[in-house]
Design a protein around this motif. Sequence first.
Motif, PDB file in Angstrom:
ATOM      1  N   ALA A  64       0.820  -1.217   0.000  1.00 19.52           N
ATOM      2  CA  ALA A  64       0.000   0.000   0.000  1.00 19.52           C
ATOM      3  C   ALA A  64       0.853   1.266   0.000  1.00 19.52           C
ATOM      4  N   ALA A  71      -6.521   2.530  -0.173  1.00 19.93           N
ATOM      5  CA  ALA A  71      -5.464   1.597   0.230  1.00 19.93           C
ATOM      6  C   ALA A  71      -4.714   2.173   1.422  1.00 19.93           C
ATOM      7  N   VAL A  86      -1.734  -4.679  -2.319  1.00 20.68           N
ATOM      8  CA  VAL A  86      -2.697  -3.975  -3.156  1.00 20.68           C
ATOM      9  C   VAL A  86      -2.508  -4.367  -4.609  1.00 20.68           C
TER      10      VAL A  86
END
Length: 167
Positions: A78, A92, A107
């Motif tokens: 992230a 995120a 992510v």
Amino acid sequence: DQLLEDLTSTARSSKSRLLLPAGAMPGLDWMSSAALDEVEEITLEQRKRPEGWRGTPAEKHLDLTTLTEEATVFQGPAREAASEFPKNANIAAALALGTVGLDKLQVRLVADPTVPGPTNRVTLKGRCGELSLEVRGKPLSQRTSRIVPFSVLKALKNLSSPLSIGL
């Protein structure tokens, strides 16, 4: 980390609070509670139409105007997603800050011409349980879900009301 630390320090020294509304990230209250215990795995996948990735580093390796099938724009922690795609990957960052941190949340950002609007998939596995959710948001713009301003309004309502739900 430094920005969050600076903002938190400023809030503390001025006897204020730093509020981060959930925005387009439902279930943040449950996931941040679960993260107080052990979390084994947490992932986030964000899908947006190709035009939602215009003006981002995605344009360096994808022709967004001719995309006919899904393409991964980014995959990794992230911290990198939020740094490289600050206008696209803000959920995120919020999810990471509320749970396992910017380096542990994995992510995947996807340009997908078949989605009608922003679509987010989250999975969390930990000692408190497992969560799997998919949100198919209605777009307010190419980058923002319609729910985002309502999330801010809810946060303001919580501040001014004697009853706060979903903290």
